[in-house]
Design an enzyme around this catalytic site. Structure first.
Site, PDB file in Angstrom:
ATOM      1  CG  ASP A   2      -2.240   2.497   3.867  1.00  0.00           C
ATOM      2  OD1 ASP A   2      -2.529   3.371   3.029  1.00  0.00           O
ATOM      3  OD2 ASP A   2      -2.613   1.323   3.765  1.00  0.00           O
TER       4      ASP A   2
ATOM      5  CG  ASP B 109      -4.316  -0.448   0.755  1.00  0.00           C
ATOM      6  OD1 ASP B 109      -4.524  -0.093   1.929  1.00  0.00           O
ATOM      7  OD2 ASP B 109      -4.610   0.247  -0.225  1.00  0.00           O
TER       8      ASP B 109
ATOM      9  CB  THR C  63      -9.136   0.770   3.087  1.00  0.00           C
ATOM     10  OG1 THR C  63      -7.984  -0.072   3.201  1.00  0.00           O
ATOM     11  CG2 THR C  63      -8.673   2.199   2.941  1.00  0.00           C
ATOM     12  CB  THR C  64      -9.542  -4.201   5.106  1.00  0.00           C
ATOM     13  OG1 THR C  64      -8.500  -4.118   4.130  1.00  0.00           O
ATOM     14  CG2 THR C  64     -10.142  -5.591   5.074  1.00  0.00           C
TER      15      THR C  64
END
Length: 562
Positions: A401, A70, A103-104
């Site tokens: 998520d 994550d 997020t990445t």
């Protein structure tokens, strides 16, 4: 004029503005240094993107081990100290809090934007020109996403649930639970649909972790479940299950308090001391009697319930639990309709809650209190099982998520295709638009178009595909017929380029909109910094907020004034 003195030019005094030892860096070298620091951060998490992304094992200063892919979790644990690079940590956290996924992607996109314009900075192009081009490209891209996004009619319950399940499955593809996504997809959608559909407060979904068993042993409780709290003697005699019980939630301490060590009570007769003792017992028995009089069968309290009260309730076939956490007690109130009472005075049946079934069950190596069939249930609990503790922690992050993605899909109801399809379409659109723009802005918008290709390119690299071949195919198809091939992206399962919208690889449009806007703002912030001033930490112990060590022994105190 010979007598006139020859004037000596006066030297300008040196002006010291900053404290001695302060480090200052400015100009283009400083800007390039900040960009390089951001690219180093991106390289760290680059391999975690997508269904075939790798995990990172991080050991913090406390020797705690975390295994995760994550982006927000990794960025938080890296403890980045470079000031400019910390901007990427902030946008990853913001993306996680606002949307829950991507997020990445947002960190990679911000790094790629900086990488594409690095050569322009070296050649002397003004940062303000680049920032203007970035913001123009972001507006064009976001408007294009809104045009392309497909909306789903919420009136059709079956179709709407199918949309939510597909969005949840897409977010799970790149997680540790990807192999069990069919099992967890239904659980996540059921959990979100249990919430109040107007508020959709994710805090009302409790997640409890029990080591042991397999992932498939995880269960969803349509109500509240929490771990059995500390109990006193007499607890074994209490009933462990009820049908349709009345529930009371308190913030009251139900135990006899011992006198303090320095307490002093002066009495003249033994009867006076006995009256004090009797008064203490009468106070607690009055509290217990008022609770029993309401007809409650389950008594919960945030504060301790002592052995006297425990035995008292056991004799009357009443279940009690003290030291219940605030979060669990709040969710019990939401589910059963009761309200937390800070006193037992005036306690009536209207203050109580109801549920169809209460039971205490053994789950793994722990005992849990379960409230099922709650009439006002706008909460639920997911009980996770698994092998290692780090494994269960990663499952929890993955479910968080997915829950956030489904929650956003319920609110926005517009989706786009994942797998790099939307990024390739935006890249084509920005390239075509840039040809109609004159000046340096054309170069900047083209650079943004190229930067967007980092998502499909990295998906291919992490899956072990031929990146050049896949990107060439995607560019050709999107340029050949934009309307027909607009949803074509990297199909990891088939190892080919295909229509991902038809294969139900869907993501909420808000994820992409938020990622692009956050990445562009972060890149603009880094480009707008041309000087970094770092103050040297003072060696004076008083300056750091710590008192100086006092002198010890004779002759080592404060000097006396003469």
């Amino acid at each position: 004029m010979a007598g006139r003195r020859q004037q000596v030019p006066m030297m300008q005094p040196q002006i010291i503005v900053l404290k001695e030892g302060t480090d200052t860096s400015q100009g283009v070298p400083q800007l390039l240094s900040n960009i390089s620091a951001c690219l180093a951060i991106c390289d760290t998490i680059r391999t975690t993107l997508g269904p075939r992304g790798m995990d990172k094992l991080i050991v913090d200063s406390q020797k705690r081990v975390t295994v995760s892919n994550d982006g927000a979790t990794i960025m938080k644990l890296l403890e980045v100290v470079q000031p400019a690079a910390r901007t990427l940590v902030d946008i990853a956290r913001a993306q996680d809090a606002e949307v829950g996924d991507g997020t990445t992607s947002v960190v990679l996109l911000a790094g790629e934007l900086l990488k594409e314009v690095k050569e322009y900075v070296e050649e002397g192009v003004s940062s303000q020109v680049i920032i203007k081009g970035f913001r123009k490209a972001a507006n064009l891209a976001i408007n294009r996403i809104k045009e392309l996004a497909a909306s789903v009619d919420r009136s059709d319950k079956t179709e709407f649930r199918s949309l939510l399940e597909k969005c949840a499955a897409t977010s799970m593809n790149s997680k540790l639970i990807g192999s069990q996504k069919e099992f967890f997809t239904k659980m996540v959608v059921d959990a979100v649909m249990c919430l109040d559909q107007d508020e959709l407060n994710e805090d009302m979904i409790g997640i409890k972790k029990i080591p042991g068993g397999a992932m498939q042993d995880s269960i969803l409780v349509d109500g509240v479940a929490f771990k059995k709290s500390f109990s006193y003697a007499g607890f074994e005699q209490q009933p462990k299950s009820f049908d349709a019980p009345k529930i009371v939630c308190l913030n009251v301490e139900l135990e006899l308090k011992a006198e303090k060590d320095n307490a002093e009570v002066r009495v003249d007769k033994v009867s006076e001391y006995q009256a004090i003792v009797d008064a203490e017992w009468k106070i607690i028995f009055d509290k217990l009697d008022s609770i029993v009089a309401t007809g409650a069968k389950v008594v919960l309290s945030r504060l301790p319930i002592g052995d006297l009260a425990t035995q008292y309730f056991a004799d009357r076939n009443i279940f009690c639990a003290g030291r219940v956490s605030k979060d669990d007690l709040d969710r019990v109130c939401e589910a059963t309709g009761c309200r937390i009472q800070s006193t037992t005075t005036g306690l009536t049946a209207k203050h109580l809650g109801l549920c169809e079934r209460f039971e205490e069950r053994q789950i793994g190596g722990q005992r849990f209190n379960l409230f099922r069939g709650c009439p006002e249930a706008k909460t639920c609990t997911i009980i996770l099982r698994g092998g290692a503790e780090q494994f269960i922690d990663e499952v929890e992050r993955s479910l968080h998520d997915s829950i956030m993605i489904v929650r956003r899909a319920v609110k926005n109801q517009t989706v786009v295709a994942g797998g790099g399809a939307i990024e390739m379409e935006l890249s084509r659109y920005l390239r075509d638009t840039a040809r109609q723009i004159e000046g340096k802005q054309q170069l900047i918008i083209t650079a943004v178009a190229k930067a967007l290709e980092v998502i499909p390119r990295q998906l291919c690299e992490n899956a072990g595909f031929d990146t050049t071949d896949f990107i060439t195919q995607l560019r050709a198809r999107h340029a050949q017929d934009p309307e027909r091939y607009k949803w074509h992206g990297v199909d990891i399962e088939e190892e080919a380029v295909s229509d991902l919208f038809a294969k139900f690889v869907w993501e909420p449009a808000l994820v992409k909109i938020n990622a692009i806007s956050s990445a562009v703002e972060a890149a603009c912030l880094i480009l707008s910094v041309d000087e970094t001033v770092t103050s040297q930490q003072s060696q004076d112990p008083m300056a750091s907020g710590q008192p100086a060590m006092p002198g010890r022994g004779r002759g080592r105190g404060m000097p006396m004034g003469r």
